[in-house]
Design a protein around this motif. Structure first.
Motif, mmCIF file in Angstrom:
data_model
loop_
_atom_site.group_PDB
_atom_site.id
_atom_site.type_symbol
_atom_site.label_atom_id
_atom_site.label_comp_id
_atom_site.label_asym_id
_atom_site.label_seq_id
_atom_site.Cartn_x
_atom_site.Cartn_y
_atom_site.Cartn_z
ATOM 1 N N ALA A 116 0.842 -1.206 0.000
ATOM 2 C CA ALA A 116 0.000 0.000 0.000
ATOM 3 C C ALA A 116 0.875 1.253 0.000
ATOM 4 O O ALA A 116 0.599 2.232 -0.721
ATOM 5 N N TRP A 117 1.936 1.229 0.814
ATOM 6 C CA TRP A 117 2.878 2.349 0.829
ATOM 7 C C TRP A 117 3.559 2.497 -0.519
ATOM 8 O O TRP A 117 3.755 3.614 -1.017
ATOM 9 N N LEU A 118 3.935 1.369 -1.130
ATOM 10 C CA LEU A 118 4.677 1.386 -2.379
ATOM 11 C C LEU A 118 3.903 2.084 -3.491
ATOM 12 O O LEU A 118 4.489 2.820 -4.293
ATOM 13 N N ASP A 119 2.608 1.863 -3.554
ATOM 14 C CA ASP A 119 1.819 2.504 -4.602
ATOM 15 C C ASP A 119 1.970 4.014 -4.560
ATOM 16 O O ASP A 119 2.119 4.669 -5.600
ATOM 17 N N GLY A 120 1.952 4.575 -3.363
ATOM 18 C CA GLY A 120 2.121 6.019 -3.251
ATOM 19 C C GLY A 120 3.547 6.455 -3.506
ATOM 20 O O GLY A 120 3.794 7.455 -4.189
ATOM 21 N N ASP A 178 10.303 9.074 -6.944
ATOM 22 C CA ASP A 178 11.548 9.140 -6.201
ATOM 23 C C ASP A 178 11.954 7.804 -5.585
ATOM 24 O O ASP A 178 12.985 7.716 -4.926
ATOM 25 N N LEU A 179 11.170 6.758 -5.790
ATOM 26 C CA LEU A 179 11.441 5.472 -5.154
ATOM 27 C C LEU A 179 12.611 4.767 -5.836
ATOM 28 O O LEU A 179 12.667 4.672 -7.065
ATOM 29 N N THR A 180 13.537 4.238 -5.042
ATOM 30 C CA THR A 180 14.648 3.447 -5.564
ATOM 31 C C THR A 180 14.544 2.016 -5.038
ATOM 32 O O THR A 180 13.794 1.721 -4.109
ATOM 33 N N GLU A 181 15.336 1.121 -5.625
ATOM 34 C CA GLU A 181 15.331 -0.280 -5.201
ATOM 35 C C GLU A 181 15.759 -0.409 -3.738
ATOM 36 O O GLU A 181 15.145 -1.172 -2.969
ATOM 37 N N ILE A 182 16.798 0.314 -3.351
ATOM 38 C CA ILE A 182 17.265 0.231 -1.963
ATOM 39 C C ILE A 182 16.225 0.794 -1.014
ATOM 40 O O ILE A 182 15.962 0.217 0.061
ATOM 41 N N ALA A 183 15.606 1.897 -1.358
ATOM 42 C CA ALA A 183 14.571 2.478 -0.489
ATOM 43 C C ALA A 183 13.427 1.493 -0.280
ATOM 44 O O ALA A 183 12.871 1.392 0.826
ATOM 45 N N ALA A 184 13.088 0.740 -1.312
ATOM 46 C CA ALA A 184 12.024 -0.256 -1.180
ATOM 47 C C ALA A 184 12.437 -1.374 -0.225
ATOM 48 O O ALA A 184 11.646 -1.828 0.611
ATOM 49 N N VAL A 185 13.698 -1.833 -0.339
ATOM 50 C CA VAL A 185 14.193 -2.888 0.562
ATOM 51 C C VAL A 185 14.121 -2.413 2.013
ATOM 52 O O VAL A 185 13.647 -3.142 2.905
ATOM 53 N N GLU A 186 14.592 -1.204 2.263
ATOM 54 C CA GLU A 186 14.605 -0.699 3.638
ATOM 55 C C GLU A 186 13.196 -0.498 4.169
ATOM 56 O O GLU A 186 12.917 -0.802 5.345
#
Length: 608
Positions: free
Chosen positions: A341-345, A351-359
């Motif tokens: 749900a957070w990821l969709d926003g 501004d989302l990066t692969e590392i930011a998603a992992v964290e």
């Protein structure tokens, strides 16, 4: 100020494109040792897939950081053999001017040795890093080339490795019987009965996973897998003897194991083996190093190379382990849904990066409670990185999650009551018709496994094709297995069960496996959909044989934006809708109002 939480994974690349100086240093060490080449497997002395930092010889030497592979370094040539998971990753990490990357589908290490070693050349190996069967294969390969094979007392890579990490020394604790479901004494009694049936006097337990299961131990010697490294000698009669790498043994641990085992340091293993003179000793053919075989034989024992009976026992989970795994998946599902749900926003912001998603995903799991670790470094691949099957993001490879791309997230967690592993592929913006077609075909194969019913005695190899048929119809396929076994607060990759072309073990009720078909368009995107499933009995009215099926344990919606309903038949649509309804019912009470609203949309019927 509150201290930031320690993260369970980092994004440094420990071995990206190492220079020629390390290969040169090894070749100099080989000349000094009087050999013309050396085999460097991705393994430790337990032949494990996941190894401690001081056993990451292959990564240090070549730069390749995958979990499986074998390098052969000769005086004037070198090869790295990798399976289908790493055919894109390996060339990107190693210096291909020095090392030839050989896909396992085309050849293997033994065939390469037979072709390249040369007459009268000597190939060295570390006897702690190969099984007796593995050494026999190397001997045949060297002989075919006209050369010979020689065991080296010291691993020459270690002499070249400046700053090599120290051996691990994690804390070892008891897994409570309420979670283990069976006492160590009862487990060991079952193992002894198997030894009697096989006419063996003792078992050398060389697999740390089996050590953990049999004695209800958990440790911290390996990243992301709660193992205590070491060995055990289990005689048919009398107490077992544990030999642990961990330097300090907690008095409480010693007291808890006192009725069933003595505990000593790993350095005393040779002394324990020496006491096996005259005994017929079972050595596990999959994890027992040839060095162990030689030590038993030199002590006057007879080696019976075969299967450690613990492996099959561990694979079939008991009621407590199953209940704990279900509870872990419920918590994990809620955490992953909060992340999605957070990821969709976040993705919409650009501004989302692969590392930011992992964290972020790790933070959501930590907030969900009882997180002990991630069960492996999260695979967070956007666009072309998603096509690298076991991609691991580093600070050098990190990229933005861009609009019009697919984003593949394969992750898992370790909880005291269970181990999880889940993959979801997500549309960022509007997917192309091709993406929807490929995703839906992968989903069809995934659903086919989920719905499968099969008679007792069926192997994973017999089921594997179900996941591939929708792709085969379009001339497509994927180059990895469809499913691996999973432990109960143990390894996320656990044998012997698997769903794959090479899956020869019959599936039994209580086994947990992954269900993860995929499709990979090199340089563009990757698709994989993964749930964990539990083998369970199924009642079939009028049936003449016992029949099994799968309970799906993972509770996270698929991305409806990528599903092409026109490709699905009515029964497939009904299964997906029923699964989404189950996910919604199970998770909604654990979520806040905004996340519940997101979940309501994500799990709506396909025709809505």
């Amino acid at each position: 100020m509150t201290e930031p939480r320690r993260r369970f994974q980092t994004f440094d690349d420990p071995g990206h494109r190492k220079g020629p100086e390390r290969i040169a240093a090894l070749r100099a060490a080989l000349r000094e040792a009087g050999v013309d080449g050396f085999v460097v497997p991705r393994a430790d002395e337990h032949q494990s897939e996941y190894v401690p930092d001081n056993a990451e010889r292959l990564a240090w030497l070549t730069g390749f950081t995958g979990s499986a592979g074998t390098a052969v370094i000769l005086a004037d040539s070198a090869a790295l053999v990798v399976d289908g998971r790493y055919t894109l990753q390996a060339p990107a990490q190693v210096d291909t001017g020095l090392i030839t990357v050989v896909p396992l589908a085309e050849s293997n290490a033994e065939a390469w040795i037979a072709e390249h070693l040369g007459r009268d050349r000597v190939l060295g190996y570390d006897p702690w890093l190969h099984t007796p069967d593995g050494v026999a294969r190397l001997e045949r390969a060297a002989s075919k080339a006209g050369g010979t094979l020689r065991a080296l007392a010291e691993n020459p890579v270690d002499s070249c490795w400046a700053g090599r990490p120290k051996p691990p020394a994690g804390r070892v604790v008891i897994q409570p019987e309420a979670l283990a479901g069976e006492s160590a004494a009862d487990k060991l009694a079952r193992v002894r009965a198997a030894l009697v049936a096989d006419s063996c006097d003792a078992l050398v337990i060389s697999d740390p996973h089996n050590l953990a299961w049999a004695f209800n131990l958990r440790g911290g010697d390996i990243g992301h897998t709660p193992l205590a490294l070491g060995y055990a000698i289990l005689p048919r009669e009398g107490r077992a003897r544990l030999y642990l790498v961990s330097g300090e043994i907690d008095p409480a641990l010693r007291a808890a194991l006192e009725p069933v085992a003595e505990i000593g340091p790993r350095l005393d293993l040779d002394e324990g083996i020496a006491a096996l003179s005259g005994a017929r000793v079972r050595l596990d053919g999959a994890t027992g190093a040839v060095a162990l075989k030689e030590r038993v034989e030199s002590s006057g024992g007879t080696v019976d190379v075969g299967k450690d009976p613990i492996t099959a026992m561990k694979a079939v989970k008991n009621g407590a382990e199953i209940a704990g795994t279900r509870a872990a998946h419920l918590r994990d599902g809620a955490s992953v849904v909060r992340f999605l749900a957070w990821l969709d926003g976040a993705a919409a912001s650009g501004d989302l990066t692969e590392i930011a998603a992992v964290e972020a995903l790790e933070d959501f799991r930590a907030a969900g409670g009882d997180l002990r670790d991630v069960s492996f470094p999260t695979i967070s691949g956007s666009g072309p990185n998603g096509a690298i099957v076991h991609y691991r993001v580093t600070r050098d490879t990190d990229r933005a999650v861009g609009a019009g791309e697919l984003f593949l997230v394969d992750s898992g967690a370790q909880y005291p009551d269970g181990t999880t592993d889940i993959t979801r592929t997500l549309a960022i913006g509007e997917p192309t018709p091709e993406m929807r077609d490929r995703y839906t075909r992968v989903l069809q194969g995934h659903v086919a496994i989920s719905r499968a019913m099969f008679p007792k005695g069926t192997t994973g190899a017999q089921i594997d094709a179900l996941a591939r048929l929708p792709l085969w119809r379009a001339g497509l396929d994927f180059d990895h297995g469809t499913g691996h076994g999973v432990g109960a607060f143990l390894s996320v990759h656990e044998g012997p069960q698997r769903i794959a072309k090479t899956g020869t073990v019959a599936l039994e009720p209580g086994m947990i496996l992954s269900n993860e078909p995929g499709y990979y368009a090199a340089g563009r995107y990757g698709i994989r959909i993964e749930n964990l499933v539990l083998v369970e009995p199924r009642a079939v009215e009028g049936g003449e044989r016992p029949v099994f099926g799968f309970e799906t344990l993972t509770l996270v919606p698929y991305d409806r934006r990528l599903i092409e309903p026109a490709l699905l038949d009515a029964s497939e649509r009904a299964w997906i809708d029923a699964y989404h309804a189950r996910v919604r019912e199970a998770l909604a009470p654990l979520l806040n109002a905004p996340t519940r609203d997101w979940l309501e949309t994500a799990t709506a019927p396909l025709d809505a």
